[in-house]
Design a protein around this motif. Structure first.
Motif, PDB file in Angstrom:
ATOM      1  N   ALA A  16       0.845  -1.183   0.000  1.00  0.00           N
ATOM      2  CA  ALA A  16       0.000   0.000   0.000  1.00  0.00           C
ATOM      3  C   ALA A  16       0.875   1.225   0.000  1.00  0.00           C
ATOM      4  O   ALA A  16       1.987   1.196   0.469  1.00  0.00           O
ATOM      5  CB  ALA A  16      -0.893   0.009   1.232  1.00  0.00           C
ATOM      6  N   ALA A  17       0.388   2.324  -0.561  1.00  0.00           N
ATOM      7  CA  ALA A  17       1.265   3.485  -0.697  1.00  0.00           C
ATOM      8  C   ALA A  17       0.478   4.764  -0.804  1.00  0.00           C
ATOM      9  O   ALA A  17      -0.722   4.797  -0.655  1.00  0.00           O
ATOM     10  CB  ALA A  17       2.156   3.313  -1.925  1.00  0.00           C
ATOM     11  N   VAL A  18       1.220   5.835  -1.096  1.00  0.00           N
ATOM     12  CA  VAL A  18       0.629   7.137  -1.313  1.00  0.00           C
ATOM     13  C   VAL A  18      -0.440   7.033  -2.388  1.00  0.00           C
ATOM     14  O   VAL A  18      -0.201   6.468  -3.445  1.00  0.00           O
ATOM     15  CB  VAL A  18       1.714   8.136  -1.766  1.00  0.00           C
ATOM     16  N   SER A  19      -1.581   7.563  -2.144  1.00  0.00           N
ATOM     17  CA  SER A  19      -2.606   7.628  -3.166  1.00  0.00           C
ATOM     18  C   SER A  19      -2.540   8.981  -3.853  1.00  0.00           C
ATOM     19  O   SER A  19      -2.159   9.978  -3.253  1.00  0.00           O
ATOM     20  CB  SER A  19      -3.991   7.434  -2.549  1.00  0.00           C
ATOM     21  N   ALA A  20      -2.916   9.018  -5.107  1.00  0.00           N
ATOM     22  CA  ALA A  20      -2.873  10.266  -5.846  1.00  0.00           C
ATOM     23  C   ALA A  20      -3.873  10.217  -6.974  1.00  0.00           C
ATOM     24  O   ALA A  20      -4.310   9.152  -7.391  1.00  0.00           O
ATOM     25  CB  ALA A  20      -1.472  10.510  -6.395  1.00  0.00           C
ATOM     26  N   ALA A  21      -4.210  11.367  -7.481  1.00  0.00           N
ATOM     27  CA  ALA A  21      -5.157  11.421  -8.583  1.00  0.00           C
ATOM     28  C   ALA A  21      -4.483  11.125  -9.909  1.00  0.00           C
ATOM     29  O   ALA A  21      -5.150  10.903 -10.903  1.00  0.00           O
ATOM     30  CB  ALA A  21      -5.807  12.804  -8.633  1.00  0.00           C
ATOM     31  N   GLY A  22      -3.163  11.108  -9.938  1.00  0.00           N
ATOM     32  CA  GLY A  22      -2.454  10.750 -11.163  1.00  0.00           C
ATOM     33  C   GLY A  22      -1.452  11.790 -11.561  1.00  0.00           C
ATOM     34  O   GLY A  22      -1.625  12.971 -11.296  1.00  0.00           O
ATOM     35  N   TRP A 246       7.073  14.663  -5.886  1.00  0.00           N
ATOM     36  CA  TRP A 246       7.592  13.334  -5.573  1.00  0.00           C
ATOM     37  C   TRP A 246       7.988  13.265  -4.108  1.00  0.00           C
ATOM     38  O   TRP A 246       8.601  14.195  -3.569  1.00  0.00           O
ATOM     39  CB  TRP A 246       8.836  13.045  -6.407  1.00  0.00           C
ATOM     40  N   VAL A 247       7.672  12.125  -3.474  1.00  0.00           N
ATOM     41  CA  VAL A 247       8.111  11.875  -2.103  1.00  0.00           C
ATOM     42  C   VAL A 247       8.819  10.527  -2.062  1.00  0.00           C
ATOM     43  O   VAL A 247       8.388   9.561  -2.696  1.00  0.00           O
ATOM     44  CB  VAL A 247       6.939  11.915  -1.097  1.00  0.00           C
ATOM     45  N   SER A 248       9.905  10.442  -1.326  1.00  0.00           N
ATOM     46  CA  SER A 248      10.685   9.210  -1.206  1.00  0.00           C
ATOM     47  C   SER A 248      10.013   8.237  -0.247  1.00  0.00           C
ATOM     48  O   SER A 248       9.449   8.648   0.771  1.00  0.00           O
ATOM     49  CB  SER A 248      12.091   9.533  -0.700  1.00  0.00           C
ATOM     50  N   ASP A 249      10.127   6.939  -0.554  1.00  0.00           N
ATOM     51  CA  ASP A 249       9.615   5.946   0.390  1.00  0.00           C
ATOM     52  C   ASP A 249      10.601   5.654   1.515  1.00  0.00           C
ATOM     53  O   ASP A 249      10.296   4.885   2.428  1.00  0.00           O
ATOM     54  CB  ASP A 249       9.208   4.656  -0.320  1.00  0.00           C
ATOM     55  N   GLY A 250      11.792   6.271   1.480  1.00  0.00           N
ATOM     56  CA  GLY A 250      12.762   6.076   2.551  1.00  0.00           C
ATOM     57  C   GLY A 250      13.193   4.635   2.725  1.00  0.00           C
ATOM     58  O   GLY A 250      13.551   4.221   3.824  1.00  0.00           O
ATOM     59  N   PHE A 251      13.169   3.863   1.618  1.00  0.00           N
ATOM     60  CA  PHE A 251      13.545   2.445   1.621  1.00  0.00           C
ATOM     61  C   PHE A 251      12.584   1.581   2.429  1.00  0.00           C
ATOM     62  O   PHE A 251      12.885   0.434   2.733  1.00  0.00           O
ATOM     63  CB  PHE A 251      14.975   2.245   2.139  1.00  0.00           C
ATOM     64  N   ALA A 252      11.431   2.123   2.774  1.00  0.00           N
ATOM     65  CA  ALA A 252      10.487   1.408   3.630  1.00  0.00           C
ATOM     66  C   ALA A 252       9.373   0.737   2.852  1.00  0.00           C
ATOM     67  O   ALA A 252       8.439   0.205   3.458  1.00  0.00           O
ATOM     68  CB  ALA A 252       9.888   2.376   4.646  1.00  0.00           C
ATOM     69  N   GLY A 253       9.450   0.741   1.529  1.00  0.00           N
ATOM     70  CA  GLY A 253       8.305   0.266   0.777  1.00  0.00           C
ATOM     71  C   GLY A 253       7.160   1.253   0.912  1.00  0.00           C
ATOM     72  O   GLY A 253       7.361   2.442   1.139  1.00  0.00           O
ATOM     73  N   SER A 254       5.955   0.765   0.814  1.00  0.00           N
ATOM     74  CA  SER A 254       4.800   1.648   0.764  1.00  0.00           C
ATOM     75  C   SER A 254       4.069   1.823   2.084  1.00  0.00           C
ATOM     76  O   SER A 254       3.339   2.783   2.277  1.00  0.00           O
ATOM     77  CB  SER A 254       3.815   1.114  -0.284  1.00  0.00           C
ATOM     78  N   GLY A 255       4.263   0.876   3.007  1.00  0.00           N
ATOM     79  CA  GLY A 255       3.449   0.843   4.219  1.00  0.00           C
ATOM     80  C   GLY A 255       3.327   2.136   4.998  1.00  0.00           C
ATOM     81  O   GLY A 255       2.210   2.530   5.368  1.00  0.00           O
ATOM     82  N   PRO A 256       4.435   2.843   5.307  1.00  0.00           N
ATOM     83  CA  PRO A 256       4.316   4.040   6.136  1.00  0.00           C
ATOM     84  C   PRO A 256       3.557   5.188   5.480  1.00  0.00           C
ATOM     85  O   PRO A 256       3.239   6.178   6.149  1.00  0.00           O
ATOM     86  CB  PRO A 256       5.781   4.445   6.371  1.00  0.00           C
ATOM     87  N   TRP A 257       3.275   5.065   4.176  1.00  0.00           N
ATOM     88  CA  TRP A 257       2.745   6.215   3.453  1.00  0.00           C
ATOM     89  C   TRP A 257       1.268   6.064   3.087  1.00  0.00           C
ATOM     90  O   TRP A 257       0.739   6.871   2.331  1.00  0.00           O
ATOM     91  CB  TRP A 257       3.601   6.453   2.204  1.00  0.00           C
ATOM     92  N   ALA A 304       3.872  -4.241  -9.203  1.00  0.00           N
ATOM     93  CA  ALA A 304       2.474  -4.309  -9.632  1.00  0.00           C
ATOM     94  C   ALA A 304       1.537  -4.682  -8.488  1.00  0.00           C
ATOM     95  O   ALA A 304       0.341  -4.385  -8.530  1.00  0.00           O
ATOM     96  CB  ALA A 304       2.327  -5.329 -10.761  1.00  0.00           C
ATOM     97  N   GLY A 305       2.079  -5.323  -7.438  1.00  0.00           N
ATOM     98  CA  GLY A 305       1.263  -5.718  -6.308  1.00  0.00           C
ATOM     99  C   GLY A 305       0.961  -4.608  -5.330  1.00  0.00           C
ATOM    100  O   GLY A 305       0.245  -4.827  -4.350  1.00  0.00           O
ATOM    101  N   ARG A 306       1.489  -3.443  -5.556  1.00  0.00           N
ATOM    102  CA  ARG A 306       1.178  -2.317  -4.668  1.00  0.00           C
ATOM    103  C   ARG A 306      -0.195  -1.768  -5.041  1.00  0.00           C
ATOM    104  O   ARG A 306      -0.333  -0.694  -5.611  1.00  0.00           O
ATOM    105  CB  ARG A 306       2.253  -1.245  -4.787  1.00  0.00           C
ATOM    106  N   THR A 307      -1.224  -2.518  -4.716  1.00  0.00           N
ATOM    107  CA  THR A 307      -2.552  -2.223  -5.229  1.00  0.00           C
ATOM    108  C   THR A 307      -3.130  -0.923  -4.698  1.00  0.00           C
ATOM    109  O   THR A 307      -4.020  -0.339  -5.318  1.00  0.00           O
ATOM    110  CB  THR A 307      -3.505  -3.373  -4.887  1.00  0.00           C
ATOM    111  N   ASP A 308      -2.673  -0.467  -3.543  1.00  0.00           N
ATOM    112  CA  ASP A 308      -3.191   0.787  -2.996  1.00  0.00           C
ATOM    113  C   ASP A 308      -2.349   1.985  -3.417  1.00  0.00           C
ATOM    114  O   ASP A 308      -2.625   3.115  -3.021  1.00  0.00           O
ATOM    115  CB  ASP A 308      -3.234   0.733  -1.463  1.00  0.00           C
TER     116      ASP A 308
END
Length: 409
Positions: A16-22, A246-257, A304-308
């Protein structure tokens, strides 16, 4: 781009990650197809060791330490030859001819905010303007990346200063927000000027490169970054900048965002993940061709599995692996074939066009930026111009133009 020991899988651990309108704009492929212009306005000695050797500066030093050695007032003049020659219009023309449409340009905060006590060079902004003009004239656009923030966000040379990570101090965070606002103000001024050589040339602004979070044992907390990202977004938008942020994931993947900068209040936000095979992880002891297979079977599905995550861009990646990289210089034997396959496989992994994927740009992966456009030492895994010159990359890098004879997952 730091040289660290990092488990590659950690960056893909969450879905899961940052959501955006595109994104506000994509290239003709429907994805970002880009390259980093690293080692230029922020020094990295492994990319251009001769600059450091010429001035008697130890390898691995940041630009702060470089200028301490050379002298504050002498540093800008000392770097002018490097600024003039490391990146030329001919380089931009070659990259554009290869089908690249974006360049990510690392910047240090001192390019707009050099105070009287810091041993950092003046003069970089003029060179940035010239490069942005070159990009536009060759049909490319820029992403301006704050690679070095006040106090250093990661303690590595790519932040401008090696040593303690002091960026989390409130004064440094506040100053970073002000720096981003000033960069955005200047970009908007280009757009408003009516100058055809500059207007519309900047597609995005990255607010902070590779902060050292708990994911890599660092002190930059997720709470601090979440707050900073919102402040940075607001500061950039308040200047009238309408491109991507743009925002960095800080090497944490998507979870914290998850839920950070989510629409409808926030739009055109990209989560930047840096995915390398050169710093450890599951591919460490694999053969070169097994690494390519890992890209196809694991990397592509992982993104591709980062569905959120509506929009994820791989802002840095390379062809370098932990072991068995080709020696520097001309490519020998089958090295070009493997490097070419590795590059094509990663292009597909990062944009969703790998076998069984959602299709180019249809999933969370919206493309990528190769690190780097060149090296001084001819390290093929990091040097895109060398790969293009020696058939280690297809002559055309836009996915839509890749030949049916290229490697396919």
């Amino acid at each position: 781009m730091p040289r660290i020991s990092l488990a590659f899988a950690a960056a893909l651990a969450c879905a899961a990650a940052v959501s955006a309108a595109g994104p506000a704009s994509l290239d003709a492929d429907g994805v970002y197809r880009g390259v980093n212009l690293g080692g230029w306005l922020v020094l990295e000695s492994w990319l251009s060791p001769s600059v450091f050797a010429k001035h008697g500066v130890a390898a691995g030093a940041g630009e702060w330490q470089f200028c301490e050695k050379v002298g504050r007032d002498q540093c800008g003049p000392a770097l002018q030859e490097h600024w003039d020659t490391w990146l030329t219009e001919a380089h931009i023309a070659t990259l554009a001819e290869a089908g690249l449409q974006y360049a990510r340009i690392p910047l240090g905060y001192w390019i707009v905010d050099r105070n009287s006590t810091e041993p950092l060079p003046a003069g970089g902004w003029w060179y940035l303007e010239r490069a942005v003009g070159w990009l536009k004239s060759h049909g490319m656009r820029a992403v301006l990346d704050l690679h070095g923030a006040p106090g250093s966000q990661n303690g590595h040379d790519n932040s401008g200063r090696t040593g303690d990570i002091q960026w989390p101090r409130p004064g440094n965070v506040n100053r970073t927000v002000a720096v981003l606002a000033e960069i955005a103000r200047r970009v908007v001024a280009w757009d408003a000027s009516g100058n055809a050589s500059m207007a519309g040339a900047v597609a995005g602004i990255e607010v902070l490169n590779e902060p050292w979070t708990p994911a890599v044992g660092g002190p930059v907390t997720y709470d601090l970054l979440r707050d900073f990202y919102v402040r940075a977004y607001d500061a950039v938008r308040e200047q009238g900048f309408n491109g991507t942020i743009w925002v960095s994931d800080g090497f944490a993947g998507s979870g914290p965002w998850v839920g950070v900068l989510a629409p409808p209040q926030y739009t055109d936000v990209l989560l930047d993940s840096h995915l390398y095979h050169a710093f450890g992880g599951p591919t460490t002891n694999m053969t070169a061709w097994d690494t390519v297979r890992f890209v196809c079977d694991q990397d592509g599905p992982g993104v591709a599995g980062r569905t959120d995550a509506d929009w994820v861009v791989v802002g840095e990646w390379s062809n370098a692996v932990t072991k068995r990289n080709p020696p520097g210089g001309r490519l020998q034997g089958g090295a070009a074939s493997w490097l070419r396959a590795m590059l094509v496989a990663q292009l597909g992994a990062w944009d969703g066009s790998f076998a069984g994927g959602p299709g180019r740009g249809a999933g969370p992966g919206k493309g990528s930026f190769f690190w780097n456009f060149r090296t001084e030492t001819g390290e093929a895994g990091w040097d895109l111009l060398m790969l293009l010159d020696q058939a280690g990359a297809p002559p055309q890098l836009s996915t839509a133009a890749l030949s049916e004879f290229e490697f396919s997952c």
